[in-house]
Motif scaffolding. Structure first.
Motif, PDB file in Angstrom:
ATOM      1  N   LEU A  58       0.831  -1.209   0.000  1.00 23.93           N
ATOM      2  CA  LEU A  58       0.000   0.000   0.000  1.00 23.93           C
ATOM      3  C   LEU A  58       0.869   1.265   0.000  1.00 23.93           C
ATOM      4  N   GLU A  59       1.906   1.267   0.816  1.00 27.39           N
ATOM      5  CA  GLU A  59       2.781   2.443   0.882  1.00 27.39           C
ATOM      6  C   GLU A  59       3.508   2.669  -0.437  1.00 27.39           C
ATOM      7  N   GLU A  60       3.937   1.584  -1.071  1.00 22.77           N
ATOM      8  CA  GLU A  60       4.597   1.717  -2.378  1.00 22.77           C
ATOM      9  C   GLU A  60       3.621   2.247  -3.426  1.00 22.77           C
ATOM     10  N   GLN A  61       2.400   1.775  -3.365  1.00 24.64           N
ATOM     11  CA  GLN A  61       1.358   2.247  -4.280  1.00 24.64           C
ATOM     12  C   GLN A  61       1.154   3.751  -4.104  1.00 24.64           C
ATOM     13  N   LEU A  62       1.164   4.211  -2.877  1.00 26.90           N
ATOM     14  CA  LEU A  62       0.976   5.630  -2.587  1.00 26.90           C
ATOM     15  C   LEU A  62       2.165   6.463  -3.072  1.00 26.90           C
ATOM     16  N   THR A  63       3.369   6.026  -2.778  1.00 21.05           N
ATOM     17  CA  THR A  63       4.544   6.829  -3.118  1.00 21.05           C
ATOM     18  C   THR A  63       4.824   6.862  -4.620  1.00 21.05           C
ATOM     19  N   LYS A  64       4.347   5.866  -5.373  1.00 17.75           N
ATOM     20  CA  LYS A  64       4.536   5.881  -6.833  1.00 17.75           C
ATOM     21  C   LYS A  64       3.874   7.098  -7.467  1.00 17.75           C
ATOM     22  N   LYS A  65       2.806   7.571  -6.864  1.00 10.90           N
ATOM     23  CA  LYS A  65       2.027   8.664  -7.435  1.00 10.90           C
ATOM     24  C   LYS A  65       2.564  10.051  -7.056  1.00 10.90           C
ATOM     25  N   LEU A  66       3.532  10.097  -6.158  1.00 12.24           N
ATOM     26  CA  LEU A  66       3.995  11.389  -5.648  1.00 12.24           C
ATOM     27  C   LEU A  66       5.014  12.053  -6.566  1.00 12.24           C
ATOM     28  N   PRO A  67       4.958  13.380  -6.619  1.00 14.86           N
ATOM     29  CA  PRO A  67       5.996  14.109  -7.365  1.00 14.86           C
ATOM     30  C   PRO A  67       7.345  13.960  -6.660  1.00 14.86           C
ATOM     31  N   SER A  68       8.419  14.150  -7.389  1.00 11.48           N
ATOM     32  CA  SER A  68       9.760  14.000  -6.801  1.00 11.48           C
ATOM     33  C   SER A  68      10.135  15.178  -5.895  1.00 11.48           C
ATOM     34  N   ASN A  69       9.536  16.327  -6.108  1.00  9.34           N
ATOM     35  CA  ASN A  69       9.801  17.487  -5.269  1.00  9.34           C
ATOM     36  C   ASN A  69       9.142  17.256  -3.894  1.00  9.34           C
ATOM     37  N   PRO A  70       9.934  17.324  -2.794  1.00  5.09           N
ATOM     38  CA  PRO A  70       9.395  17.055  -1.457  1.00  5.09           C
ATOM     39  C   PRO A  70       8.236  17.975  -1.054  1.00  5.09           C
ATOM     40  N   GLN A  72       6.080  19.528  -3.081  1.00 10.35           N
ATOM     41  CA  GLN A  72       4.910  19.141  -3.868  1.00 10.35           C
ATOM     42  C   GLN A  72       4.345  17.800  -3.378  1.00 10.35           C
ATOM     43  N   ALA A  73       5.241  16.894  -3.013  1.00  9.75           N
ATOM     44  CA  ALA A  73       4.813  15.580  -2.524  1.00  9.75           C
ATOM     45  C   ALA A  73       4.019  15.730  -1.226  1.00  9.75           C
ATOM     46  N   ALA A  74       4.483  16.578  -0.315  1.00  9.76           N
ATOM     47  CA  ALA A  74       3.784  16.801   0.955  1.00  9.76           C
ATOM     48  C   ALA A  74       2.394  17.375   0.717  1.00  9.76           C
ATOM     49  N   ALA A  75       2.303  18.341  -0.170  1.00  2.39           N
ATOM     50  CA  ALA A  75       1.011  18.949  -0.490  1.00  2.39           C
ATOM     51  C   ALA A  75       0.092  17.924  -1.164  1.00  2.39           C
ATOM     52  N   SER A  76       0.654  17.138  -2.043  1.00  3.23           N
ATOM     53  CA  SER A  76      -0.118  16.120  -2.744  1.00  3.23           C
ATOM     54  C   SER A  76      -0.661  15.072  -1.763  1.00  3.23           C
ATOM     55  N   ILE A  77       0.176  14.661  -0.825  1.00  7.52           N
ATOM     56  CA  ILE A  77      -0.247  13.671   0.190  1.00  7.52           C
ATOM     57  C   ILE A  77      -1.391  14.229   1.026  1.00  7.52           C
ATOM     58  N   GLN A  78      -1.267  15.469   1.470  1.00  9.35           N
ATOM     59  CA  GLN A  78      -2.318  16.081   2.295  1.00  9.35           C
ATOM     60  C   GLN A  78      -3.644  16.133   1.547  1.00  9.35           C
ATOM     61  N   THR A  79      -3.584  16.525   0.305  1.00  7.34           N
ATOM     62  CA  THR A  79      -4.798  16.590  -0.513  1.00  7.34           C
ATOM     63  C   THR A  79      -5.400  15.195  -0.692  1.00  7.34           C
ATOM     64  N   TYR A  80      -4.554  14.240  -1.007  1.00  7.06           N
ATOM     65  CA  TYR A  80      -5.022  12.879  -1.231  1.00  7.06           C
ATOM     66  C   TYR A  80      -5.644  12.285   0.033  1.00  7.06           C
ATOM     67  N   LEU A  81      -4.964  12.427   1.168  1.00  2.80           N
ATOM     68  CA  LEU A  81      -5.452  11.817   2.404  1.00  2.80           C
ATOM     69  C   LEU A  81      -6.767  12.417   2.890  1.00  2.80           C
ATOM     70  N   SER A  82      -7.074  13.629   2.470  1.00  3.27           N
ATOM     71  CA  SER A  82      -8.346  14.231   2.873  1.00  3.27           C
ATOM     72  C   SER A  82      -9.477  13.914   1.887  1.00  3.27           C
ATOM     73  N   SER A  83      -9.155  13.241   0.798  1.00  2.00           N
ATOM     74  CA  SER A  83     -10.164  12.872  -0.203  1.00  2.00           C
ATOM     75  C   SER A  83     -10.827  11.547   0.201  1.00  2.00           C
ATOM     76  N   PRO A  84     -11.969  11.218  -0.402  1.00  6.13           N
ATOM     77  CA  PRO A  84     -12.591   9.907  -0.130  1.00  6.13           C
ATOM     78  C   PRO A  84     -11.651   8.726  -0.425  1.00  6.13           C
ATOM     79  N   ASP A  85     -10.921   8.790  -1.533  1.00  4.96           N
ATOM     80  CA  ASP A  85      -9.956   7.724  -1.845  1.00  4.96           C
ATOM     81  C   ASP A  85      -8.857   7.651  -0.788  1.00  4.96           C
ATOM     82  N   GLY A  86      -8.421   8.800  -0.323  1.00  5.96           N
ATOM     83  CA  GLY A  86      -7.386   8.856   0.704  1.00  5.96           C
ATOM     84  C   GLY A  86      -7.865   8.283   2.028  1.00  5.96           C
ATOM     85  N   ARG A  87      -9.119   8.574   2.380  1.00  2.00           N
ATOM     86  CA  ARG A  87      -9.677   8.008   3.616  1.00  2.00           C
ATOM     87  C   ARG A  87      -9.813   6.496   3.497  1.00  2.00           C
TER      88      ARG A  87
END
Length: 143
Positions: A58-70, A72-87
């Motif tokens: 699951l963690e590998e699946q999540l990190t594959k989608k992240l941008p390489s910029n730290p 941008q990745a942090a912002a992307s994670i926050q957005t994703y985790l607050s979405s229905p898919d993220g929950r």
């Protein structure tokens, strides 16, 4: 009530296989299979299968989608985790962590492991039906 007790033998014969199936399922007890993706199992329908590497997957699946910029990745994670898919992802991750904890609480030493009633274990057998048969034979010899 009396009418039910005097049912035809044909009706009783129809109920017998269902009754035996239910008794067999209850006699076997709770069955878990502990394994990982590298050790697939067969005949596990309707049985709890714990993949010890599910959290990593699951963690590998999540990190594959992240941008390489730290940043941008942090912002992307926050957005994703607050979405229905993220929950949903967070629920799946929590379930994977709990499953691994459950498996390790049994003291499993090797995979695949088929465990019945959290007491009987067969190691190294990938066919769940075969493993539960081994356990059933061992239990019947103890009686």
């Amino acid at each position: 009530m009396i009418h039910i007790l005097h049912s035809s033998s044909l009706e009783l014969r129809r109920l017998l296989p269902i009754t035996l199936l239910c008794v067999s399922a209850f006699a076997q007890g709770e069955t878990w299979v502990i394994t990982d993706q590298a050790h697939p199992v067969t005949n596990a329908a309707g049985i709890r299968v714990i993949h010890l590497d599910e959290q990593q997957r699951l963690e590998e699946q999540l990190t594959k989608k992240l941008p390489s910029n730290p940043m941008q990745a942090a912002a992307s994670i926050q957005t994703y985790l607050s979405s229905p898919d993220g929950r949903q992802f967070q629920r799946e991750l929590a379930q994977a962590q709990q499953a691994a904890t459950d498996a390790w609480s049994l003291g499993i030493k090797k995979i695949p492991a088929v465990v019945v009633d959290r007491q009987y274990v067969v190691y190294g057998e990938a066919d769940v039906k075969t493993a539960t048969g081994i356990i059933a034979r061992a239990r019947s010899m103890q009686r």
